[in-house]
Scaffold this active site. Structure first.
Site, mmCIF file in Angstrom:
data_model
loop_
_atom_site.group_PDB
_atom_site.id
_atom_site.type_symbol
_atom_site.label_atom_id
_atom_site.label_comp_id
_atom_site.label_asym_id
_atom_site.label_seq_id
_atom_site.Cartn_x
_atom_site.Cartn_y
_atom_site.Cartn_z
ATOM 1 N N GLU A 126 -23.206 -20.883 57.466
ATOM 2 C CA GLU A 126 -23.291 -19.522 56.955
ATOM 3 C C GLU A 126 -24.699 -18.979 57.209
ATOM 4 O O GLU A 126 -25.677 -19.613 56.829
ATOM 5 C CB GLU A 126 -22.997 -19.500 55.451
ATOM 6 C CG GLU A 126 -22.807 -18.100 54.911
ATOM 7 C CD GLU A 126 -22.334 -18.105 53.456
ATOM 8 O OE1 GLU A 126 -21.472 -17.298 53.111
ATOM 9 O OE2 GLU A 126 -22.846 -18.928 52.675
ATOM 10 N N ALA A 267 -25.810 -24.963 47.763
ATOM 11 C CA ALA A 267 -24.557 -25.553 48.225
ATOM 12 C C ALA A 267 -23.903 -24.576 49.186
ATOM 13 O O ALA A 267 -24.332 -23.425 49.337
ATOM 14 C CB ALA A 267 -23.628 -25.869 47.058
ATOM 15 N N GLU A 301 -18.977 -23.241 43.869
ATOM 16 C CA GLU A 301 -18.391 -23.553 45.180
ATOM 17 C C GLU A 301 -16.892 -23.756 45.085
ATOM 18 O O GLU A 301 -16.140 -23.378 45.993
ATOM 19 C CB GLU A 301 -19.067 -24.789 45.779
ATOM 20 C CG GLU A 301 -20.576 -24.704 45.900
ATOM 21 C CD GLU A 301 -21.063 -23.426 46.567
ATOM 22 O OE1 GLU A 301 -20.407 -22.954 47.528
ATOM 23 O OE2 GLU A 301 -22.100 -22.885 46.132
ATOM 24 N N HIS A 304 -15.140 -20.539 45.192
ATOM 25 C CA HIS A 304 -15.086 -19.995 46.549
ATOM 26 C C HIS A 304 -13.842 -20.446 47.321
ATOM 27 O O HIS A 304 -13.456 -19.792 48.297
ATOM 28 C CB HIS A 304 -16.317 -20.440 47.338
ATOM 29 C CG HIS A 304 -17.480 -19.520 47.245
ATOM 30 N ND1 HIS A 304 -17.399 -18.165 47.444
ATOM 31 C CD2 HIS A 304 -18.802 -19.782 46.997
ATOM 32 C CE1 HIS A 304 -18.604 -17.622 47.320
ATOM 33 N NE2 HIS A 304 -19.469 -18.572 47.047
ATOM 34 N N GLU A 323 -19.958 -13.819 46.726
ATOM 35 C CA GLU A 323 -20.995 -14.441 45.908
ATOM 36 C C GLU A 323 -20.987 -13.945 44.462
ATOM 37 O O GLU A 323 -21.181 -14.726 43.531
ATOM 38 C CB GLU A 323 -22.365 -14.239 46.561
ATOM 39 C CG GLU A 323 -22.472 -14.830 47.959
ATOM 40 C CD GLU A 323 -22.118 -16.315 48.004
ATOM 41 O OE1 GLU A 323 -22.123 -16.988 46.956
ATOM 42 O OE2 GLU A 323 -21.822 -16.806 49.110
#
Length: 848
Positions: A126, A267, A301, A304, A323
């Site tokens: 990313e 992370a 995470e 996500h 985010e």
């Protein structure tokens, strides 16, 4: 590097031409120590007769075949992109190339463990760095399926997004791993981790009845410090919470969590293969704040996997959707599903404080930011995207209601599974679920920048009874939007025992320049009036005169940690704005921090103490202030509960401030064991921190650093040694640190950051002031020569923040004027640094 910075226009044009079906990626990790071989086959459709390109940052391109026809690499590959002419309706592209291993935490990072000489690899893609490992169409809306095949040393563990389909021994200590094909995902969440990692396994049953394998991995040399049972427990709690609240089963086939070295961030949400910083492997005692942060990160995470991986933004302007949602939902999950039930207090102390600071910089931007290119994305991993967005989502959650919020989220995941979306797609589902029109809310909160200030205006009679209560809302001239807020107002009384106790709490909606709060008329105003009680709103808060005096004298006597945190946040913001004298703030902090119960709030207070004493205090008062702070911190450490988080925090902070002979004597005594605090162990990392304090104070040097590094031949030891070396109070040490990482480019990212941290550990400004001129003179060459994260570390790290002066202002302004053509991301870093310098000078001037 030409072509490396993909623009949105290019991405939109390519998405109009191309749809990607599948990647077969074969990687050979045995070819050399500096490069590896990639053979990638991509099948995709395109507008017949059109031309485009595929992204590939390569060392050498050996072969390009497009629809069976060979293309000359010398003509079609420039090291960043591969040109694809005359495309057919259906296409098959094969590229064979050598790619670079990186030491910057980007692409495929290669690390050699100093503890045992073992090699460890991990990917970090990313935003735009999958192209450093295999050729691909590097944009989030060109999703595809992926099948990875990896050739590597047979003794290694090799992990990717999917379970292993087959492992084959090839002989001579080499094996081949073939992984199952992924679902349709974006290239930036593909992953590869390889090396002799130590593995722990578990499993859980998903809400749809599937068995989901779980894995935890770390370097072998850190295995003894790993606590996999706790990580599995938190993970299972997160799975249960998300599957229940989202109403959508976990969308992938396994869930591995890998703790990897020299990581650039906390992370990364690679689908089914999440990577974490090794900071979360605790080889020494850490603050409870760090332990809590690890839990939030694990759940961030995991969130996500649904929001970002299952459903992905169409382009990076909706990065906040990824985010902010993960930030909000992980805080909610932590508070409701783990032992860290006060996590909203933590959110206030860390995330919202970050957001308020970011939102007052000249570079502030709407939560839905304009993202013109990849450089814009990189610098927008900031307090707006994460923390302000998360704060605003918290408001939205309470505004539409929990049931409607999760009903809308369920519809969003169900409708757009494995697809790409824009902001409106989410709002449509939340509107349908709640019956509310969110267009105006979105415009005011997501599409405009800046933070409002809320201030109570109170009139009372002779008996202290409120006759008029108004909440005044203001905005800055640059960002004049006034917004609707849902918030609480608390009235607090000072009891005979000295406690501040809440007597009244009112929740209401505030909108416009003034809001009459008639419900409080007729109430006794009390000693402290707290606007935004319980922290529902996102706004700067001010006190009336009486409440300010009460807050400064008695805020630590509030039993509720959220209310204490809100008072601290208001006082800190007023200090940053030059409204509250910095000396008053420091005095308040040195009194109140003794009574703080929340680790993250305490950590935030001690960090603010550094800024207040070392940068906000005028030069004429600074030495005495720093010495006084250090003395008080030593007192606090001595008086703290044995073995407590507070004791540990005060000792560490004392080491950072110690400067006088007596203070350095105490540091030495702590390190040698001649001064012992009950319950406090001088373990590996704390010992390094105390040694660094002695080095910075001129009491130790290279011999002591080498001796300790010999006892700690680890990556952590090398990092601490780099900090200590750069902290030495002499010109030679500062020059060596500068040349090691600013001039030289061989050091890995973790050593770069450690060296920068030590460089600025200087009580004598004349040791570092000579680097102001070369810093500004060489900014463009650093930007052009380094990868983004490497350049960012250097440019932000070496900006002379610790030297707030007219010299720095002049140099920064001159650079900005002379470099109007510099990339926007680079200019933004200097604009932010300049703003920080100007703020320090304003606060200093207000204190004199």
């Amino acid at each position: 590097m030409p072509g490396e910075n993909l623009t949105r226009v290019e991405a939109d044009e390519r998405a109009d031409l191309i749809a990607v079906d599948h990647y077969d990626v074969a990687l050979d990790l045995t070819t050399s120590d500096t490069t590896f071989r990639t053979i990638t086959k991509v099948t995709f459709t395109a507008t017949a007769g059109s031309s485009s390109f595929i992204d590939a940052i390569t060392e050498t391109v050996h072969r390009i075949e497009l629809n069976g026809e060979s293309l000359d690499p010398a003509q079609h590959a420039d090291g960043v992109r591969i040109a694809l002419p005359n495309l057919a309706e259906r296409n098959e592209l094969l590229v064979e190339a050598d790619m670079f291993y990186m030491n910057t935490g980007e692409g495929l990072h290669r690390f050699v463990d100093p503890a045992d000489g073992e090699v460890y690899l991990y990917s970090q893609f990313e935003v735009p760095d999958a192209r450093r490992m295999y050729p691909n169409f590097e944009q989030p809306n060109l999703k595809a399926t992926f099948a990875f095949t990896v050739t590597a040393p047979a003794a290694w563990k090799v992990v990717s997004n999917q379970p292993i389909a087959q492992r084959t021994e090839l002989g001579e200590g080499v094996a081949k791993w073939e992984f199952e094909t992924t679902a349709r995902i974006s290239s930036y969440i593909t992953a590869l981790v390889a090396g002799p990692y130590q593995e722990w396994t578990d499993e859980l049953t998903s809400s749809d009845g599937r068995t989901i394998p779980l894995g935890v991995f770390s370097r072998a040399s850190l295995g003894e410090f790993m606590d996999p049972e706790y990580i599995f427990d938190i993970t299972k709690r997160g799975f249960e919470f998300y599957e229940r609240e989202f109403g959508v089963p976990y969308p992938f086939d396994k869930y591995d969590q890998l703790f990897v070295p020299e990581y650039n961030m906390g992370a990364m949400e690679n689908a089914g293969c999440v990577t974490f910083t090794e900071t979360y492997v605790f080889r020494s005692k850490v603050a409870d704040a760090v332990r809590e942060r690890r839990v939030v990160t694990i759940l961030h995470e995991l969130g996500h996997m649904w929001f970002g991986d299952l459903v992905t933004m169409n382009w990076w302007n909706d990065l906040w959707l990824n985010e902010s949602f993960a930030e909000f939902i992980s805080t909610l999950a932590t508070a409701e599903a783990t032992e860290w039930t006060n996590n909203w207090v933590t959110f206030l102390a860390s995330e919202k404080t970050w957001a308020y600071r970011q939102d007052q910089l000249p570079s502030t931007h709407p939560i839905v930011a304009e993202i013109r290119d990849l450089d814009d994305v990189q610098v927008n991993f900031d307090g707006i995207t994460y923390a302000k967005g998360g704060s605003v989502l918290k408001q939205l959650f309470f505004w539409v209601g929990r049931e409607a919020f999760f009903k809308g989220v369920n519809a969003y995941f169900t409708k757009h599974a494995f697809g790409n979306t824009e902001l409106r797609d989410l709002l449509v589902e939340l509107e349908a679920a709640s019956g509310r029109d969110l267009k105006d809310w979105s415009q005011k909160w997501l599409e405009t920048a800046g933070v409002n200030t809320l201030r109570p205006k109170i009139e009372i009679d002779a008996e202290g009874v409120i006759t008029k209560f108004v909440i005044e809302q203001t905005a800055t001239a640059d960002y004049p939007t006034l917004r609707p807020h849902r918030l609480g107002v608390g009235l607090y009384d000072l009891s005979d025992s000295g406690d501040l106790v809440r007597r009244e709490h009112l929740e209401l909606d505030v909108d416009g320049a003034e809001t009459d709060v008639t419900e409080l008329v007729g109430k006794v105003r009390g000693d402290l009036v707290l606007v935004n009680d319980e922290d529902l709103a996102y706004a700067k808060i001010r006190f009336d005169e009486q409440s300010l005096a009460t807050a400064l004298a008695h805020a630590s006597n509030i039993s509720d940690p959220m209310a204490r945190g809100l008072v601290l946040a208001s006082l800190w913001d007023a200090t940053r704005d030059g409204e509250l004298p910095v000396a008053d703030f420091i005095q308040h902090l040195l009194t109140s921090v003794e009574h703080e119960t929340e680790s993250t709030t305490r950590r935030q207070q001690l960090g603010q103490l550094v800024v207040a004493a070392r940068r906000f205090t005028p030069k004429t008062q600074r030495q005495a202030t720093v010495e006084g702070v250090a003395d008080r911190l030593l007192e606090l450490a001595k008086g703290a509960e044995p073995g407590s988080d507070a004791q540990f925090a005060f000792v560490r902070s004392f080491g950072d401030f110690a400067a006088t002979g007596a203070q350095l004597d105490a540091v030495q005594a702590l390190l040698d064991g001649d001064l012992a605090f009950e319950g406090l162990e001088i373990d590996t990392d704390l010992g390094w921190e105390l040694l660094t304090a002695l080095v910075a104070g001129g009491r130790a040097g290279e011999a002591e650093i080498v001796a300790r590094n010999e006892q700690d031949k680890t990556s952590g030891g090398n990092k601490h040694a780099a900090v200590a070396r750069a902290a030495a109070p002499n010109a030679d040490a500062k020059r060596a640190a500068w040349e090691l990482v600013w001039v030289g480019s061989e050091q890995p990212n973790e050593i770069v950051r450690a060296t920068i941290a030590g460089f600025w550990h200087a009580d004598d400004e004349q040791l570092v002031a000579p680097y102001i001129a070369p810093y500004f003179a060489e900014l463009r060459s650093i930007w052009d020569a380094r990868s983004f994260h490497s350049a960012e570390d250097l440019i932000e790290g070496f900006y002379p923040t610790s030297l707030p002066s007219d010299e720095v202002v002049t140099a920064a302004e001159a650079w900005l004027e002379a470099n109007a053509d510099a990339p926007a991301a680079l200019r933004r870093m200097i604009v932010e640094g300049l703003d920080d310098t100007l703020r320090c000078l304003r606060v200093q001037a207000a204190a004199q």
